[in-house]
Design an enzyme around this catalytic site. Structure first.
Site, short mmCIF file in Angstrom:
data_model
loop_
_atom_site.label_atom_id
_atom_site.label_comp_id
_atom_site.label_asym_id
_atom_site.label_seq_id
_atom_site.Cartn_x
_atom_site.Cartn_y
_atom_site.Cartn_z
N GLU A 31 1.58 -0.50 -5.03
CA GLU A 31 0.52 0.44 -5.40
C GLU A 31 1.17 1.76 -5.82
O GLU A 31 1.64 2.54 -5.00
CB GLU A 31 -0.43 0.70 -4.23
N ASP A 79 -10.62 1.76 -4.06
CA ASP A 79 -10.26 3.18 -4.07
C ASP A 79 -10.98 3.99 -5.14
O ASP A 79 -10.80 5.21 -5.21
CB ASP A 79 -8.74 3.32 -4.31
N ASP A 95 0.82 -1.20 0.00
CA ASP A 95 0.00 0.00 0.00
C ASP A 95 0.87 1.27 0.00
O ASP A 95 1.90 1.33 0.66
CB ASP A 95 -0.90 -0.01 1.24
#
Length: 610
Positions: A385, A452, A356
């Site tokens: 990410e 997201d 992340d």
């Protein structure tokens, strides 16, 4: 004239890299439409007619560098402003000096090398033997080759937000749990999804064709999303126990599914023992150097009327008060987080880590992280990410792949938002492909939506036929595709938190047409390696009708895909080589004879195999 300022090449980049231990890939960029032919001139740096061996290129007896051999380059693709030329070479001794010969109109011929771009007359020009002008690939060391796990190329991912997938054990649900799907989710909603619920539906995922599950965090946190980690080594009690995780991973592996967990190492939850110790002891906390505290008090009460960034006297993820940023340059933090990575690989046999906010963590940490975890499990997939150009992290020493948001932007721009023409879409896709080495593109994580983003159906304003086209392109492009849970049954949802609705398990509420479409695409991708291949050959691109045809090819298998992203039928003229041929419509599993014209219905498509 060939525009010299538009020419670009750089050694050891996406323009020059080892594809495998024997093969060198080389690209050069030129202004669009100005170069008719490109040639790679490549040779061994120690291949001299006389002398020059032993690495002593400046020896007085060294003379007559052979200049190497010429290899034709192919025009790999075009974007709005540039053409990209590509060549594959296999240097016999794993090293190379090289340059490029570009031919333009009116017999113009340029030599492009590291130190100069100059006009040449013919292949006998003396400058072609001046080795020190040429680009250099000193040595193809095997350890430097980008080497992602091979299994990733064939994986079909399914992203699960555990709190919203299924409630398999109501006894561990939070006290404030709502009835499943009883209302649209809010930021602080809890519906009781857990890991037992996933175990209960593994057969469903297997029947769908899924071969990899990506979980958002399952470790302990205060929120429903768990990106505010309070304990990296503990399964959130509302999700299950260590035993539940062991059962989940064992059962997934029995079904041929890989498991990827989410590592949140950029920041930690405010209720973690580390941050709570800072709150309690201030500058005397044993964990003070784990964070970036600028001054005390941690929150400036006098600035509460301002945006939160004015209140915080410490660094945090996205100004979020409950997510203080970790100092991953601190040796204690490094050892702690790497042990977290080891723990889940060694004790639970996970197959992948998704990292992340990976772009905000220092790269030295990621290099150490990779070395430590690959030593335990060489076939571990490490996914970062990163929402933008990611070449910095894809040199083979950090990540195996990144979430391919630039490709997602292109697909959404054309299929969902209608703000790209067919040619602009082609250029955007080509730009993404040319931005990275081919072996990187082959394992990039391809997605249309996630926890997201708004869901693809919402992006398409409810037009499911457009969403189907987007899925079709995703599944016929290189990379490793992912479906966000519920996408296969037509689950909708706007921006966070609406994109995190409860999964619907009543089949009467499933869009079975969409589900059939997704299952068929998965089936085709598994059965036809050409659909997973990197190269894409655009045969027809029509801005007026917003349609196109492209070809995928691998080891003699050729497939063409036609798409019409407009509300009227589109008629396209096929290249002559495809006309009057008996082909197979592999989507509908029927035989078809092609003619000069191919008509595709509104928001329709066709997938044909020679």
């Amino acid at each position: 004239m060939i525009t010299k300022a538009a020419i670009y090449h750089r050694s050891h980049s996406s323009y020059s890299y080892a594809y495998d231990k024997d093969t060198l890939h080389l690209r050069i960029r030129t202004a669009k439409g100005e170069v008719d032919n490109a040639t790679l001139r490549i040779g061994d740096p120690y291949d001299w007619t006389f002398g020059g061996g032993g690495g002593n290129l400046n020896a007085e007896d060294a003379s007559g560098w052979t200049g190497g051999t010429n290899l034709p380059m192919i025009k790999e693709c075009e974007t709005e402003l540039f053409d990209y030329w590509f060549c594959e070479a296999q240097p016999r001794f794993y090293r190379a000096r090289y340059a490029f010969l570009l031919e333009g109109k009116d017999s113009e011929k340029l030599l492009v090398s590291e130190k100069l771009i100059t006009q040449i007359t013919d292949d006998a020009d003396p400058i072609l033997s001046q080795l020190l002008n040429f680009y250099c690939f000193p040595y193809m060391n095997p350890t430097d080759v980008f080497n992602a796990p091979e299994w990733v190329k064939e994986t079909i991912w399914y992203q699960i937000f555990p709190e919203r997938f299924a409630n398999g054990d109501p006894s561990i649900s939070p006290k404030n749990v709502l009835p499943w799907g009883s209302e649209d989710p809010k930021t602080n909603s809890f519906f009781g999804g857990d890991l037992q619920g996933v175990i209960d539906h593994l057969d469903y995922l297997q029947d769908l064709g899924i071969t990899g599950i990506y979980f958002t965090p399952i470790t302990q946190g205060e929120t429903n999303h768990k990106y505010d980690t309070t304990d990296y080594l503990k399964v959130d009690p509302a999700f299950g126990s260590d035993e539940t995780v062991h059962t989940l991973i064992d059962e997934a592996h029995k079904r041929g599914m890989k498991v990827m967990l989410d590592a949140v190492f950029n920041h930690i939850g405010a209720n973690s023992i580390q941050w709570q110790d800072v709150i309690k002891h201030g500058k005397d906390s044993q964990y003070i150097d784990w964070f970036y505290v600028e001054q005390f008090p941690l929150i400036d009460e006098l600035k509460k009327a301002y945006h939160s960034k004015e209140q915080l006297n410490y660094r945090a993820f996205a100004f979020a008060q409950n997510m203080p940023k970790l100092n991953t340059e601190n040796p204690e933090v490094i050892e702690y987080l790497i042990e977290v990575g080891r723990y889940w690989v060694k004790n639970f046999d996970i197959d992948a880590w998704r990292l992340d906010v990976a772009n905000e963590v220092d790269q030295r940490f990621w290099r150490r992280f990779r070395d430590e975890l690959k030593a335990i499990k060489p076939e571990l997939y490490i996914l970062g990410e990163v929402w933008h150009d990611s070449m910095n992290w894809l040199g083979g020493d950090q990540f195996d792949g990144v979430m391919n948001y630039p490709l997602a932007d292109a697909m959404l721009g054309f299929f969902a938002h209608d703000n790209l023409s067919a040619n602009q879409f082609k250029f955007a896709v080509n730009d993404v492909n040319a931005n990275y080495p081919i072996n990187v593109n082959e394992v990039a994580f391809s997605l249309l939506d996630s926890h997201d983003t708004p869901r693809i159906i919402n992006r398409c304003n409810g037009n499911k036929e457009k969403a189907k086209l987007a899925y079709l392109f995703q599944f016929t492009h290189s990379g490793t595709p992912c479906i966000y849970y519920g996408g296969e049954i037509g689950l909708d949802g706007g921006a966070d938190p609406l994109n995190r609705k409860c999964m619907i398990w009543d089949e009467r509420q499933h869009d079975m047409n969409m589900k059939h479409h997704i299952m068929q695409l998965i089936k085709l991708r598994k059965a036809h390696p050409a659909l997973r291949a990197h190269a894409i050959n655009w045969l027809v691109v029509d801005d007026e009708q917003q349609c196109f045809i492209y070809q995928k090819e691998y080891q003699g298998e050729r497939i063409i895909i036609a798409m019409n992203n407009s509300n009227a039928p589109a008629c396209m003229t096929l290249p002559s080589e495809w006309c009057d041929q008996e082909v197979t419509d592999i989507y509908h599993e029927t035989a078809v004879k092609l003619t000069q014209s191919l008509t595709v219905t509104a928001f329709g498509f066709a997938v044909y195999q020679i």
